[in-house]
Design a protein around this motif. Structure first.
Motif, PDB file in Angstrom:
ATOM      1  N   LEU A  38       0.827  -1.207   0.000  1.00 43.26           N
ATOM      2  CA  LEU A  38       0.000   0.000   0.000  1.00 43.26           C
ATOM      3  C   LEU A  38       0.864   1.260   0.000  1.00 43.26           C
ATOM      4  O   LEU A  38       0.602   2.196  -0.759  1.00 43.26           O
ATOM      5  CB  LEU A  38      -0.943   0.004   1.209  1.00 43.26           C
ATOM      6  CG  LEU A  38      -2.086  -1.008   1.156  1.00 43.26           C
ATOM      7  CD1 LEU A  38      -2.745  -1.149   2.524  1.00 43.26           C
ATOM      8  CD2 LEU A  38      -3.093  -0.613   0.094  1.00 43.26           C
ATOM      9  N   ARG A  39       1.892   1.274   0.828  1.00 42.74           N
ATOM     10  CA  ARG A  39       2.753   2.459   0.910  1.00 42.74           C
ATOM     11  C   ARG A  39       3.552   2.631  -0.378  1.00 42.74           C
ATOM     12  O   ARG A  39       3.698   3.749  -0.874  1.00 42.74           O
ATOM     13  CB  ARG A  39       3.683   2.335   2.121  1.00 42.74           C
ATOM     14  CG  ARG A  39       4.448   3.592   2.416  1.00 42.74           C
ATOM     15  CD  ARG A  39       3.513   4.705   2.840  1.00 42.74           C
ATOM     16  NE  ARG A  39       4.315   5.852   3.273  1.00 42.74           N
ATOM     17  CZ  ARG A  39       3.907   7.089   3.236  1.00 42.74           C
ATOM     18  NH1 ARG A  39       2.692   7.378   2.822  1.00 42.74           N
ATOM     19  NH2 ARG A  39       4.676   8.060   3.609  1.00 42.74           N
ATOM     20  N   ALA A  40       4.045   1.530  -0.923  1.00 40.46           N
ATOM     21  CA  ALA A  40       4.813   1.586  -2.174  1.00 40.46           C
ATOM     22  C   ALA A  40       3.939   2.042  -3.342  1.00 40.46           C
ATOM     23  O   ALA A  40       4.449   2.601  -4.310  1.00 40.46           O
ATOM     24  CB  ALA A  40       5.437   0.224  -2.469  1.00 40.46           C
ATOM     25  N   SER A  41       2.636   1.840  -3.229  1.00 38.02           N
ATOM     26  CA  SER A  41       1.697   2.279  -4.266  1.00 38.02           C
ATOM     27  C   SER A  41       1.350   3.759  -4.130  1.00 38.02           C
ATOM     28  O   SER A  41       0.560   4.281  -4.919  1.00 38.02           O
ATOM     29  CB  SER A  41       0.412   1.457  -4.194  1.00 38.02           C
ATOM     30  OG  SER A  41       0.686   0.112  -4.488  1.00 38.02           O
ATOM     31  N   GLY A  42       1.897   4.405  -3.111  1.00 39.17           N
ATOM     32  CA  GLY A  42       1.696   5.841  -2.959  1.00 39.17           C
ATOM     33  C   GLY A  42       0.601   6.255  -2.008  1.00 39.17           C
ATOM     34  O   GLY A  42       0.262   7.436  -1.930  1.00 39.17           O
ATOM     35  N   HIS A  43       0.027   5.307  -1.291  1.00 30.71           N
ATOM     36  CA  HIS A  43      -1.042   5.646  -0.345  1.00 30.71           C
ATOM     37  C   HIS A  43      -0.475   6.369   0.871  1.00 30.71           C
ATOM     38  O   HIS A  43       0.599   6.035   1.355  1.00 30.71           O
ATOM     39  CB  HIS A  43      -1.792   4.392   0.111  1.00 30.71           C
ATOM     40  CG  HIS A  43      -2.574   3.741  -0.975  1.00 30.71           C
ATOM     41  ND1 HIS A  43      -3.778   4.239  -1.424  1.00 30.71           N
ATOM     42  CD2 HIS A  43      -2.330   2.647  -1.724  1.00 30.71           C
ATOM     43  CE1 HIS A  43      -4.240   3.474  -2.392  1.00 30.71           C
ATOM     44  NE2 HIS A  43      -3.368   2.503  -2.592  1.00 30.71           N
ATOM     45  N   SER A  44      -1.225   7.337   1.379  1.00 30.70           N
ATOM     46  CA  SER A  44      -0.843   8.046   2.597  1.00 30.70           C
ATOM     47  C   SER A  44      -1.089   7.130   3.798  1.00 30.70           C
ATOM     48  O   SER A  44      -1.805   6.120   3.698  1.00 30.70           O
ATOM     49  CB  SER A  44      -1.665   9.316   2.748  1.00 30.70           C
ATOM     50  OG  SER A  44      -3.016   8.995   3.062  1.00 30.70           O
ATOM     51  N   LEU A  45      -0.515   7.523   4.930  1.00 30.92           N
ATOM     52  CA  LEU A  45      -0.742   6.749   6.149  1.00 30.92           C
ATOM     53  C   LEU A  45      -2.221   6.734   6.517  1.00 30.92           C
ATOM     54  O   LEU A  45      -2.752   5.717   6.966  1.00 30.92           O
ATOM     55  CB  LEU A  45       0.096   7.316   7.295  1.00 30.92           C
ATOM     56  CG  LEU A  45       1.612   7.270   7.094  1.00 30.92           C
ATOM     57  CD1 LEU A  45       2.326   7.898   8.292  1.00 30.92           C
ATOM     58  CD2 LEU A  45       2.109   5.870   6.841  1.00 30.92           C
ATOM     59  N   GLU A  46      -2.888   7.851   6.286  1.00 29.97           N
ATOM     60  CA  GLU A  46      -4.323   7.934   6.578  1.00 29.97           C
ATOM     61  C   GLU A  46      -5.123   6.994   5.666  1.00 29.97           C
ATOM     62  O   GLU A  46      -6.068   6.343   6.112  1.00 29.97           O
ATOM     63  CB  GLU A  46      -4.815   9.375   6.428  1.00 29.97           C
ATOM     64  CG  GLU A  46      -4.271  10.318   7.477  1.00 29.97           C
ATOM     65  CD  GLU A  46      -2.815  10.770   7.253  1.00 29.97           C
ATOM     66  OE1 GLU A  46      -2.266  10.560   6.149  1.00 29.97           O
ATOM     67  OE2 GLU A  46      -2.227  11.320   8.197  1.00 29.97           O
ATOM     68  N   ILE A  48      -3.994   4.272   4.240  1.00 29.99           N
ATOM     69  CA  ILE A  48      -3.691   2.906   4.655  1.00 29.99           C
ATOM     70  C   ILE A  48      -4.507   2.537   5.887  1.00 29.99           C
ATOM     71  O   ILE A  48      -5.058   1.432   5.968  1.00 29.99           O
ATOM     72  CB  ILE A  48      -2.177   2.742   4.917  1.00 29.99           C
ATOM     73  CG1 ILE A  48      -1.398   2.895   3.603  1.00 29.99           C
ATOM     74  CG2 ILE A  48      -1.872   1.402   5.571  1.00 29.99           C
ATOM     75  CD1 ILE A  48       0.104   3.010   3.770  1.00 29.99           C
ATOM     76  N   ALA A  49      -4.614   3.474   6.828  1.00 29.06           N
ATOM     77  CA  ALA A  49      -5.419   3.226   8.029  1.00 29.06           C
ATOM     78  C   ALA A  49      -6.861   2.906   7.651  1.00 29.06           C
ATOM     79  O   ALA A  49      -7.472   1.995   8.213  1.00 29.06           O
ATOM     80  CB  ALA A  49      -5.360   4.436   8.959  1.00 29.06           C
ATOM     81  N   GLY A  50      -7.392   3.632   6.677  1.00 29.33           N
ATOM     82  CA  GLY A  50      -8.761   3.379   6.237  1.00 29.33           C
ATOM     83  C   GLY A  50      -8.915   2.022   5.574  1.00 29.33           C
ATOM     84  O   GLY A  50      -9.872   1.292   5.852  1.00 29.33           O
ATOM     85  N   VAL A  51      -7.974   1.661   4.720  1.00 27.04           N
ATOM     86  CA  VAL A  51      -8.031   0.374   4.022  1.00 27.04           C
ATOM     87  C   VAL A  51      -7.940  -0.787   5.008  1.00 27.04           C
ATOM     88  O   VAL A  51      -8.675  -1.777   4.902  1.00 27.04           O
ATOM     89  CB  VAL A  51      -6.898   0.265   2.967  1.00 27.04           C
ATOM     90  CG1 VAL A  51      -6.766  -1.147   2.430  1.00 27.04           C
ATOM     91  CG2 VAL A  51      -7.139   1.251   1.822  1.00 27.04           C
ATOM     92  N   LEU A  52      -7.024  -0.660   5.983  1.00 26.56           N
ATOM     93  CA  LEU A  52      -6.814  -1.748   6.941  1.00 26.56           C
ATOM     94  C   LEU A  52      -7.736  -1.663   8.156  1.00 26.56           C
ATOM     95  O   LEU A  52      -7.733  -2.562   8.996  1.00 26.56           O
ATOM     96  CB  LEU A  52      -5.356  -1.755   7.409  1.00 26.56           C
ATOM     97  CG  LEU A  52      -4.300  -1.978   6.323  1.00 26.56           C
ATOM     98  CD1 LEU A  52      -2.903  -1.939   6.925  1.00 26.56           C
ATOM     99  CD2 LEU A  52      -4.539  -3.279   5.588  1.00 26.56           C
ATOM    100  N   ALA A  53      -8.521  -0.582   8.240  1.00 19.18           N
ATOM    101  CA  ALA A  53      -9.459  -0.369   9.355  1.00 19.18           C
ATOM    102  C   ALA A  53      -8.736  -0.393  10.702  1.00 19.18           C
ATOM    103  O   ALA A  53      -9.163  -1.059  11.649  1.00 19.18           O
ATOM    104  CB  ALA A  53     -10.603  -1.379   9.311  1.00 19.18           C
ATOM    105  N   ILE A  54      -7.615   0.350  10.768  1.00 19.44           N
ATOM    106  CA  ILE A  54      -6.857   0.478  11.999  1.00 19.44           C
ATOM    107  C   ILE A  54      -6.506   1.957  12.191  1.00 19.44           C
ATOM    108  O   ILE A  54      -6.513   2.722  11.233  1.00 19.44           O
ATOM    109  CB  ILE A  54      -5.569  -0.381  11.988  1.00 19.44           C
ATOM    110  CG1 ILE A  54      -4.650  -0.007  10.814  1.00 19.44           C
ATOM    111  CG2 ILE A  54      -5.911  -1.872  11.967  1.00 19.44           C
ATOM    112  CD1 ILE A  54      -3.326  -0.748  10.779  1.00 19.44           C
ATOM    113  N   PRO A  55      -6.205   2.363  13.429  1.00 17.75           N
ATOM    114  CA  PRO A  55      -5.849   3.760  13.671  1.00 17.75           C
ATOM    115  C   PRO A  55      -4.542   4.150  12.964  1.00 17.75           C
ATOM    116  O   PRO A  55      -3.665   3.308  12.739  1.00 17.75           O
ATOM    117  CB  PRO A  55      -5.672   3.831  15.192  1.00 17.75           C
ATOM    118  CG  PRO A  55      -6.369   2.635  15.739  1.00 17.75           C
ATOM    119  CD  PRO A  55      -6.286   1.587  14.671  1.00 17.75           C
ATOM    120  N   VAL A  56      -4.397   5.428  12.638  1.00 20.06           N
ATOM    121  CA  VAL A  56      -3.190   5.932  11.987  1.00 20.06           C
ATOM    122  C   VAL A  56      -1.962   5.660  12.854  1.00 20.06           C
ATOM    123  O   VAL A  56      -0.891   5.313  12.345  1.00 20.06           O
ATOM    124  CB  VAL A  56      -3.309   7.435  11.663  1.00 20.06           C
ATOM    125  CG1 VAL A  56      -2.005   7.996  11.134  1.00 20.06           C
ATOM    126  CG2 VAL A  56      -4.429   7.678  10.659  1.00 20.06           C
ATOM    127  N   GLY A  57      -2.112   5.795  14.163  1.00 21.17           N
ATOM    128  CA  GLY A  57      -0.994   5.513  15.074  1.00 21.17           C
ATOM    129  C   GLY A  57      -0.496   4.082  14.936  1.00 21.17           C
ATOM    130  O   GLY A  57       0.705   3.816  15.019  1.00 21.17           O
TER     131      GLY A  57
END
Length: 85
Positions: A38-46, A48-57
């Protein structure tokens, strides 16, 4: 001034680094492999948090662990490079 073309030796070294990184990524636990993709595809941390349903922290914590594992697995060359994945 135009940039010089990479030497054949430099190109081979870079290719080996990329192969080492590919092997290290393949050995990651599935959750960290998904995070890497996800990160290598250019997604922001926010995002990624939404996709994985986990907090940004939690994403940040997992990214720290991911980078640490890759550095340990691939070796010393990563200590010279960027932590941006």
């Amino acid at each position: 001034e135009p940039l010089a073309a990479p030497s054949a030796e430099g190109a081979l070294e870079e290719g080996e680094r990329l192969r080492a990184l590919d092997r290290a990524v393949a050995r990651l636990p599935p959750v960290l492999g998904e995070l890497y993709a996800l990160r290598a595809s250019g997604h922001s941390l926010e995002e990624i948090a939404g996709v994985l349903a986990i907090p940004v922290g939690t994403v940040k914590s997992k990214m720290f662990h991911l980078v640490k594992l890759l550095r340990e697995d691939v070796g010393a060359w990563t200590a010279k490079g960027s932590t941006k994945i």
